[in-house]
Design a protein around this motif. Structure first.
Motif, PDB file in Angstrom:
ATOM      1  N   LYS A   1      26.327-112.946  14.658  1.00 16.76           N
ATOM      2  CA  LYS A   1      26.289-111.634  15.307  1.00 16.76           C
ATOM      3  C   LYS A   1      27.046-111.715  16.623  1.00 16.76           C
ATOM      4  O   LYS A   1      26.855-112.646  17.415  1.00 16.76           O
ATOM      5  N   SER A   2      27.901-110.739  16.860  1.00 18.36           N
ATOM      6  CA  SER A   2      28.734-110.723  18.063  1.00 18.36           C
ATOM      7  C   SER A   2      27.869-110.604  19.312  1.00 18.36           C
ATOM      8  O   SER A   2      26.924-109.801  19.358  1.00 18.36           O
ATOM      9  N   SER A   3      28.206-111.388  20.322  1.00 15.06           N
ATOM     10  CA  SER A   3      27.481-111.326  21.596  1.00 15.06           C
ATOM     11  C   SER A   3      27.964-110.175  22.463  1.00 15.06           C
ATOM     12  O   SER A   3      27.290-109.791  23.427  1.00 15.06           O
ATOM     13  N   THR A   4      29.124-109.609  22.127  1.00 17.04           N
ATOM     14  CA  THR A   4      29.675-108.499  22.916  1.00 17.04           C
ATOM     15  C   THR A   4      29.415-107.136  22.278  1.00 17.04           C
ATOM     16  O   THR A   4      29.519-106.110  22.941  1.00 17.04           O
ATOM     17  N   ASP A   5      29.075-107.137  20.986  1.00 14.53           N
ATOM     18  CA  ASP A   5      28.799-105.891  20.278  1.00 14.53           C
ATOM     19  C   ASP A   5      27.740-106.163  19.217  1.00 14.53           C
ATOM     20  O   ASP A   5      28.030-106.699  18.158  1.00 14.53           O
ATOM     21  N   ASN A   6      26.491-105.797  19.525  1.00 16.59           N
ATOM     22  CA  ASN A   6      25.380-106.111  18.626  1.00 16.59           C
ATOM     23  C   ASN A   6      25.498-105.446  17.256  1.00 16.59           C
ATOM     24  O   ASN A   6      24.804-105.821  16.315  1.00 16.59           O
ATOM     25  N   SER A   7      26.360-104.452  17.154  1.00 19.09           N
ATOM     26  CA  SER A   7      26.511-103.752  15.886  1.00 19.09           C
ATOM     27  C   SER A   7      27.413-104.510  14.916  1.00 19.09           C
ATOM     28  O   SER A   7      27.517-104.145  13.744  1.00 19.09           O
ATOM     29  N   LYS A   8      28.075-105.555  15.412  1.00 20.75           N
ATOM     30  CA  LYS A   8      29.009-106.306  14.579  1.00 20.75           C
ATOM     31  C   LYS A   8      28.410-107.644  14.152  1.00 20.75           C
ATOM     32  O   LYS A   8      27.907-108.407  14.971  1.00 20.75           O
ATOM     33  N   SER A   9      28.478-107.912  12.859  1.00 19.15           N
ATOM     34  CA  SER A   9      28.001-109.184  12.322  1.00 19.15           C
ATOM     35  C   SER A   9      28.772-109.501  11.054  1.00 19.15           C
ATOM     36  O   SER A   9      29.388-108.622  10.446  1.00 19.15           O
ATOM     37  N   THR A  10      28.750-110.746  10.689  1.00 18.02           N
ATOM     38  CA  THR A  10      29.417-111.183   9.458  1.00 18.02           C
ATOM     39  C   THR A  10      28.639-112.362   8.882  1.00 18.02           C
ATOM     40  O   THR A  10      27.887-113.030   9.599  1.00 18.02           O
ATOM     41  N   ALA A  11      28.790-112.610   7.589  1.00 18.61           N
ATOM     42  CA  ALA A  11      28.009-113.670   6.950  1.00 18.61           C
ATOM     43  C   ALA A  11      28.800-114.309   5.824  1.00 18.61           C
ATOM     44  O   ALA A  11      29.731-113.712   5.286  1.00 18.61           O
ATOM     45  N   TRP A  12      28.414-115.528   5.481  1.00 14.17           N
ATOM     46  CA  TRP A  12      29.081-116.275   4.414  1.00 14.17           C
ATOM     47  C   TRP A  12      28.047-117.029   3.584  1.00 14.17           C
ATOM     48  O   TRP A  12      26.990-117.409   4.080  1.00 14.17           O
ATOM     49  N   PHE A  13      28.395-117.258   2.320  1.00 13.43           N
ATOM     50  CA  PHE A  13      27.569-118.048   1.403  1.00 13.43           C
ATOM     51  C   PHE A  13      28.196-119.410   1.129  1.00 13.43           C
ATOM     52  O   PHE A  13      29.402-119.579   1.218  1.00 13.43           O
ATOM     53  N   GLY A  14      27.375-120.346   0.715  1.00  8.13           N
ATOM     54  CA  GLY A  14      27.833-121.624   0.189  1.00  8.13           C
ATOM     55  C   GLY A  14      26.800-122.144  -0.790  1.00  8.13           C
ATOM     56  O   GLY A  14      25.676-121.637  -0.853  1.00  8.13           O
ATOM     57  N   GLY A  15      27.162-123.159  -1.542  1.00 10.80           N
ATOM     58  CA  GLY A  15      26.200-123.749  -2.463  1.00 10.80           C
ATOM     59  C   GLY A  15      26.867-124.416  -3.641  1.00 10.80           C
ATOM     60  O   GLY A  15      28.061-124.737  -3.611  1.00 10.80           O
ATOM     61  N   GLY A  16      26.092-124.628  -4.696  1.00 13.40           N
ATOM     62  CA  GLY A  16      26.614-125.252  -5.902  1.00 13.40           C
ATOM     63  C   GLY A  16      25.547-126.053  -6.614  1.00 13.40           C
ATOM     64  O   GLY A  16      24.360-126.032  -6.249  1.00 13.40           O
ATOM     65  N   SER A  17      25.959-126.777  -7.623  1.00 17.93           N
ATOM     66  CA  SER A  17      25.067-127.689  -8.343  1.00 17.93           C
ATOM     67  C   SER A  17      25.913-128.743  -9.037  1.00 17.93           C
ATOM     68  O   SER A  17      27.062-128.482  -9.411  1.00 17.93           O
TER      69      SER A  17
END
Length: 441
Positions: free
Chosen positions: A238-254
């Motif tokens: 989450k952006s420290s300069t704009d609380n309305s902005k965020s982004t996310a990522w996945f990872g994993g496997g087997s």
């Protein structure tokens, strides 16, 4: 041993239909991950979606939104198509935010840990049960409870030891909330964003992050049943300069780490993964003309299998740890990728239990057992020398050492300069580990 009825119950959700069924049922979906290779493996140690049901004729459109079903009667193809286009636009506007996706994923892995542990205990059949070690937000809650304060971090480490099928197994849940990125970590993330051509929030020092992960490692007693390892994880910034902005990522496997190669078992395992990947990311959808071809290519089974081989590699030995599987990282958060990650986790037991059913009662002697312990030594060697999560976790001040090392095998062996007999099954395994092959076409 596993009963036929129980195995049938486990198999009833096939990877080609699970995601589709969730969309038909109107289940929310959408997340992603980026800092997985450094932070999220460490975690293991220390919307509304609107779905459309298209009828066989153009006289009816069923739109499912927030469990409300409406039906509209259309007299022509163009009117029906216009309605679809409008509803697609509405669905896009109502898509889950990265923060909502994070919570959806966290709820999923909390529930999945419980259900998977129940399956493993039943399959093992020895009466051995998983212990529970909760910390932080989970220290004073039972498995049936959710976190009362979602601002706190914590985790649950579950371990089974001495079972008939699983000699040692661990299923670890970790949820980290409201951490703060240092300059070095923020720079690492930005570099990965630039390398992947990713957009979204420009990550900076001081941004807050949250992360969640579920992992499982099952070290088997019988040398003819491979060790099984898997995880899914998410990283949110989450952006420290704009609380309305965020982004996310996945990872994993087997992936699988066999001690003796039974080719058809490995082929079936990889076929399960390929079918699942192709269902979510059809190979024909990747074209050379797309500007995002390089990024989309990472979603293919072929690329995820290659990434798995590359990561689980011991360069000093010039050999891979096992016969691989899939490994993915930096997977942008979308409703489709949440659906994919859920299917990855829900497919863990259906991809591994058939091997247990076929090989769990095979006879073996001291020679096979010793070879298993030698190969387990390589497993531990990889964890200590090359696994990024383990190295980072042990480097921290006052680390949760037991949590960091929970994936270690129960017994290992190191023989000086051990060389398998020429023409033996042990030698055949080593040849494959040094030169991986494509198990499915």
């Amino acid at each position: 041993m596993i009963s036929a009825s129980y195995l049938q119950k486990i198999r009833r959700q096939k990877p080609t239909t699970m995601g589709k069924q969730r969309r038909q049922n109107g289940v929310n979906a959408s997340p992603d991950l980026l800092f997985a290779m450094m932070i999220c493996p460490i975690l293991l140690a220390i919307s509304t979606v609107e779905s459309f049901s298209f009828p066989t004729s153009t006289s009816l459109l069923t739109v499912q939104s927030q469990n409300k079903v409406t039906r509209s009667s259309c007299t022509g193809t163009s009117l029906w198509a216009t309605k679809v286009e409008d509803d697609v636009k509405d669905a896009a506007k109502a898509a889950s935010s990265p923060d909502e996706i994070f919570e959806q994923f966290t709820d999923f892995i909390m529930n999945h840990q419980k259900s998977m542990i129940a399956q493993i205990e039943q399959v093992d059949g020895s009466g051995c049960l998983f212990t529970r070690d909760g910390w932080g937000a989970f220290a004073n809650t039972s498995d049936a409870d959710s976190i009362a304060d979602k601002s706190k971090s914590g985790g649950i480490t579950r371990v089974i030891q001495g079972g008939d099928v699983v000699e040692k197994g661990a299923c670890s849940l970790t949820v980290i909330r409201n951490g703060v990125l240092t300059a070095d970590r923020a720079a690492t993330i930005r570099g990965r964003q630039e390398e992947q051509g990713a957009g979204g929030v420009v990550v900076r020092e001081g941004d807050s992050y949250s992360a969640a992960a579920l992992s499982v490692v099952l070290h088997t007693r019988n040398p003819y049943v491979p060790t099984f390892r898997s995880d899914v994880r998410i990283f949110l910034v989450k952006s420290s300069t704009d609380n309305s902005k965020s982004t996310a990522w996945f990872g994993g496997g087997s992936d699988l780490t066999p001690y003796y190669l039974i080719d058809q078992d490995i082929i079936n395992f990889h076929t399960h993964l390929q079918t699942m990947c192709n269902t979510h990311f059809p190979p024909e959808s990747i074209t050379d003309n797309d500007d995002n071809t390089q990024r989309e290519q990472q979603l293919s089974y072929k690329q995820m299998k290659k990434s798995c081989d590359e990561y689980f590699y011991l360069p000093a030995r010039s050999e891979h740890r096992g016969v691989g599987g899939i490994f993915f990282d930096d997977l942008d958060a979308t409703e489709n990728t949440l659906d994919f990650v859920r299917d990855v986790a829900e497919g863990w037991m259906p991809s591994w239990l058939p091997i247990v059913e076929k090989r769990g009662k095979m006879e073996y002697g001291d020679e096979e057992r010793h070879w298993q312990c030698l190969r387990r030594g390589r497993y531990l060697e990889f964890n200590l020398l090359y696994d990024r999560g383990v190295k980072f976790g042990l480097a921290n001040a006052n680390p949760r050492v037991e949590g960091v090392m929970v994936s270690a095998p129960p017994q290992i062996a190191f023989d000086y300069n051990h060389v398998p007999k020429e023409g033996s099954e042990e030698e055949r395994l080593i040849k494959i580990l040094k030169s991986p092959i494509d198990w499915v076409k």
